[in-house]
Design a protein around this motif. Structure first.
Motif, PDB file in Angstrom:
ATOM      1  N   ASP A 184      49.015  41.569  35.105  1.00 33.64           N
ATOM      2  CA  ASP A 184      47.860  41.152  35.892  1.00 33.64           C
ATOM      3  C   ASP A 184      46.869  40.442  34.961  1.00 33.64           C
ATOM      4  O   ASP A 184      45.905  41.045  34.487  1.00 33.64           O
ATOM      5  CB  ASP A 184      47.217  42.380  36.553  1.00 33.64           C
ATOM      6  N   PRO A 185      47.134  39.172  34.667  1.00 28.78           N
ATOM      7  CA  PRO A 185      46.308  38.463  33.685  1.00 28.78           C
ATOM      8  C   PRO A 185      44.820  38.453  34.037  1.00 28.78           C
ATOM      9  O   PRO A 185      43.981  38.525  33.149  1.00 28.78           O
ATOM     10  CB  PRO A 185      46.864  37.035  33.701  1.00 28.78           C
ATOM     11  N   LEU A 186      44.505  38.393  35.328  1.00 28.06           N
ATOM     12  CA  LEU A 186      43.089  38.359  35.718  1.00 28.06           C
ATOM     13  C   LEU A 186      42.368  39.653  35.353  1.00 28.06           C
ATOM     14  O   LEU A 186      41.162  39.663  35.149  1.00 28.06           O
ATOM     15  CB  LEU A 186      42.957  38.111  37.220  1.00 28.06           C
ATOM     16  N   SER A 187      43.124  40.742  35.253  1.00 32.30           N
ATOM     17  CA  SER A 187      42.524  42.011  34.841  1.00 32.30           C
ATOM     18  C   SER A 187      42.808  42.313  33.377  1.00 32.30           C
ATOM     19  O   SER A 187      42.547  43.431  32.913  1.00 32.30           O
ATOM     20  CB  SER A 187      43.066  43.151  35.711  1.00 32.30           C
ATOM     21  N   GLY A 188      43.392  41.361  32.680  1.00 36.58           N
ATOM     22  CA  GLY A 188      43.640  41.538  31.254  1.00 36.58           C
ATOM     23  C   GLY A 188      44.841  42.415  30.937  1.00 36.58           C
ATOM     24  O   GLY A 188      44.944  42.943  29.835  1.00 36.58           O
ATOM     25  N   MET A 202      52.203  39.657  44.462  1.00 37.01           N
ATOM     26  CA  MET A 202      52.439  38.588  43.465  1.00 37.01           C
ATOM     27  C   MET A 202      52.571  39.191  42.073  1.00 37.01           C
ATOM     28  O   MET A 202      53.442  38.805  41.295  1.00 37.01           O
ATOM     29  CB  MET A 202      51.288  37.586  43.489  1.00 37.01           C
ATOM     30  N   GLU A 203      51.700  40.155  41.752  1.00 36.20           N
ATOM     31  CA  GLU A 203      51.740  40.760  40.412  1.00 36.20           C
ATOM     32  C   GLU A 203      53.029  41.557  40.226  1.00 36.20           C
ATOM     33  O   GLU A 203      53.640  41.521  39.156  1.00 36.20           O
ATOM     34  CB  GLU A 203      50.520  41.673  40.209  1.00 36.20           C
ATOM     35  N   VAL A 263      55.966  39.064  39.728  1.00 41.18           N
ATOM     36  CA  VAL A 263      56.044  38.427  38.405  1.00 41.18           C
ATOM     37  C   VAL A 263      56.423  39.467  37.345  1.00 41.18           C
ATOM     38  O   VAL A 263      57.116  39.155  36.372  1.00 41.18           O
ATOM     39  CB  VAL A 263      54.740  37.664  38.058  1.00 41.18           C
ATOM     40  N   ALA A 316      47.017  37.657  46.172  1.00 39.47           N
ATOM     41  CA  ALA A 316      46.395  36.662  45.302  1.00 39.47           C
ATOM     42  C   ALA A 316      47.171  35.352  45.423  1.00 39.47           C
ATOM     43  O   ALA A 316      48.400  35.359  45.477  1.00 39.47           O
ATOM     44  CB  ALA A 316      46.423  37.153  43.866  1.00 39.47           C
ATOM     45  N   LEU A 317      46.451  34.256  45.510  1.00 40.26           N
ATOM     46  CA  LEU A 317      46.966  32.882  45.538  1.00 40.26           C
ATOM     47  C   LEU A 317      47.519  32.446  46.892  1.00 40.26           C
ATOM     48  O   LEU A 317      48.006  31.334  47.032  1.00 40.26           O
ATOM     49  CB  LEU A 317      48.024  32.652  44.450  1.00 40.26           C
ATOM     50  N   TYR A 333      53.170  31.325  36.896  1.00 38.62           N
ATOM     51  CA  TYR A 333      52.208  32.329  37.350  1.00 38.62           C
ATOM     52  C   TYR A 333      51.010  32.402  36.402  1.00 38.62           C
ATOM     53  O   TYR A 333      49.861  32.510  36.847  1.00 38.62           O
ATOM     54  CB  TYR A 333      52.916  33.681  37.443  1.00 38.62           C
ATOM     55  N   THR A 363      47.137  31.819  37.551  1.00 34.76           N
ATOM     56  CA  THR A 363      46.057  32.799  37.414  1.00 34.76           C
ATOM     57  C   THR A 363      44.939  32.271  36.521  1.00 34.76           C
ATOM     58  O   THR A 363      43.775  32.605  36.732  1.00 34.76           O
ATOM     59  CB  THR A 363      46.568  34.152  36.870  1.00 34.76           C
ATOM     60  N   ALA A 410      42.943  30.273  38.835  1.00 32.32           N
ATOM     61  CA  ALA A 410      42.164  31.161  39.717  1.00 32.32           C
ATOM     62  C   ALA A 410      40.956  31.721  38.961  1.00 32.32           C
ATOM     63  O   ALA A 410      39.857  31.829  39.516  1.00 32.32           O
ATOM     64  CB  ALA A 410      43.049  32.296  40.230  1.00 32.32           C
ATOM     65  N   GLU A 411      41.170  32.044  37.702  1.00 33.60           N
ATOM     66  CA  GLU A 411      40.067  32.584  36.891  1.00 33.60           C
ATOM     67  C   GLU A 411      38.954  31.539  36.707  1.00 33.60           C
ATOM     68  O   GLU A 411      37.768  31.856  36.777  1.00 33.60           O
ATOM     69  CB  GLU A 411      40.603  33.012  35.530  1.00 33.60           C
ATOM     70  N   LEU A 451      37.053  31.433  39.859  1.00 31.34           N
ATOM     71  CA  LEU A 451      36.206  32.625  39.980  1.00 31.34           C
ATOM     72  C   LEU A 451      34.960  32.526  39.111  1.00 31.34           C
ATOM     73  O   LEU A 451      33.860  32.901  39.522  1.00 31.34           O
ATOM     74  CB  LEU A 451      36.997  33.866  39.552  1.00 31.34           C
ATOM     75  N   ALA A 502      42.808  35.781  31.830  1.00 32.49           N
ATOM     76  CA  ALA A 502      43.959  35.021  32.322  1.00 32.49           C
ATOM     77  C   ALA A 502      44.181  33.772  31.463  1.00 32.49           C
ATOM     78  O   ALA A 502      45.324  33.366  31.222  1.00 32.49           O
ATOM     79  CB  ALA A 502      43.762  34.639  33.785  1.00 32.49           C
TER      80      ALA A 502
END
Lengths: 196, 253
Positions: free
Chosen positions: A109-113, A144-145, A148, B53-54, B91, B95, B98-99, B102, B241
């Protein structure tokens, strides 16, 4: 009153608990008999002291290895990969799976690191390389997470002489086509099976 | 509370309470917005699998006039780019985009950023694997440009003098593009070899052919772009991300 505030703050840290709910819980607890609070406190302390990840699969355990890994009747050649221990409990409730598990401890989950280094991937590869595993079933969530993460694990295991499969996606039992969303229907159509 | 319907892409979701989700959406007509989707985690939720997401679709929002959290009453999904999940680099780029939305896109209409983001997701899903190293870079540069931070390459970013395109190109992240030889003497620059300069110019031009980038050059371009974004768009924040995209710890092997 700082003691009560501290309790509210701790409750509010829990997932899905907001400040108001935390206050309600705390005020409910202070009205309970002392021995009941002591039992709750003791249970929390025991969880903190005893529960830890299984050294083999990462599931929750009270010893080095969890009951599933210790059970000789389980098929160690089948490894079901899940994101969190809660998924193990769900699959066990279904009562169909007699293999073992591997808990990743999350998902990419790249958006959450959260990257691969945060997951128990090296342990999975080591288990497979140690031999005896015939099939790895990727049971990460159908998000999605989760998808992947499954792709990544599949790539990691690509060189190994094992079968890698993914849980099926589609219509829920007892459902009604009229109320199923388009994404689920599309998946169900693309993963349709021939009747034999 | 006015009810609006707008084209939207889900940027992120966060569980809220037992059954609800807080959703961040990029909308075409109202910029980036936050909304609560009540009951979205219930097994028979009307949102079904739409709040991924997405995923793209038509969002129905009850706009709150007093606070920043609106109510998502429905989301008619039109695209769920599941093929992005079939390859980690696709992916990771999606992301990172997307970041950027955001963090940088405003809560006001910004159709250009929305359209660029939407088009990038479609390109990333369809692109053949050999095109990915360059295409992922082009997609991120395109969104940086759409958000108003495109670097200047044709003239000096400081004094507007023409740039000598022969030889190495002094590129200043801080100044926002190429510098003339004079300005380069007094500012921190990265000297881009002619080949890298041409590749960068091609990456910034959506009509140009995609440059062929080997792994080493693609990695160098990712570092340059990440540095540029961190300087101009991140305002000191950590972009997790973008880090994931730039440092492919995800590459297997």
């Amino acid at each position: 009153m700082s003691t009560l505030d501290d309790l509210v703050t701790e409750f509010a840290r829990l997932p899905g608990v907001g400040r108001k709910t935390a206050q309600r819980l705390a005020h409910h607890l202070v009205q309970q008999p002392g021995e009941r609070l002591a039992r709750l406190a003791q249970a929390l302390v025991q969880v903190a002291e005893r529960v830890r990840p299984c050294t083999v699969c990462g599931n929750l355990a009270e010893a080095d290895r969890c009951p599933i890994c210790l059970d000789p009747r389980r098929d160690a050649g089948l490894v079901c990969v899940v994101e969190e221990p809660a998924a193990v409990a769900s699959l066990e409730r279904a009562g169909e799976f007699r293999g073992t598990y591997h808990v990743l401890g999350g998902r990419l989950d790249p958006l959450s690191g959260v990257g691969p280094e945060a997951l128990r991937l090296e342990q999975l590869v080591a288990r497979v390389r140690a031999g005896g595993v015939r099939e790895v079933i990727l049971a990460t969530n159908p998000s999605m997470e989760g998808e992947v993460t499954a792709t990544y694990v599949q790539q990691l295991l690509a060189g190994q002489d094992i079968r890698v499969s993914r849980l099926a996606r589609g219509l829920p039992m007892g459902g009604d086509l009229e109320y199923v969303d388009g994404v689920t229907l599309a998946h169900a159509l693309s993963a349709r099976q021939e009747l034999r | 509370m006015p009810l609006i319907s707008t084209q939207a892409i889900i940027l992120s979701t966060l569980r809220y309470g037992e059954t609800s989700k807080i959703v961040r959406l990029a909308t075409r007509e109202h910029g980036v917005q936050s909304a609560i989707a009540k009951g979205a985690s219930r097994p028979r939720s009307r949102f079904g699998a739409a709040l991924q997401a997405l995923s793209g679709g038509q969002a129905h929002l009850l706009l709150s006039e007093r606070r920043d959290l609106h109510t998502l009453t429905g989301f008619d999904i039109t695209t769920l780019p599941v093929r992005l999940a079939s390859e980690v680099s696709r992916y990771a780029t999606a992301t990172a985009l997307a970041e950027l939305m955001l963090r940088v896109a405003p809560p006001d209409p910004h159709p250009e950023a929305f359209d660029t983001f939407e088009a990038a997701l479609a390109l990333l899903e369809e692109a053949p694997p050999p095109a990915l190293p360059a295409l992922t870079l082009r997609c991120v540069w395109a969104l940086v440009g759409a958000l108003g931070f495109a670097p200047v390459l044709e003239v000096c970013a400081r004094d507007g003098r023409p740039i000598d395109a022969a030889g190495t190109l002094p590129f200043s992240t801080a100044e926002g593009g190429a510098l003339c030889r004079l300005c380069a003497q007094t500012h921190e620059v990265t000297d881009l070899p002619a080949e890298s300069y041409q590749a960068l110019a091609a990456l910034l031009d959506a009509t140009a052919a995609l440059p062929a980038l080997d792994a080493r050059h693609a990695s160098a371009h990712r570092r340059l772009l990440s540095r540029y974004i961190r300087h101009h768009l991140a305002e000191g924040a950590t972009l997790t991300a973008l880090e994931f995209w730039q440092q492919p710890a995800w590459s297997v092997g």
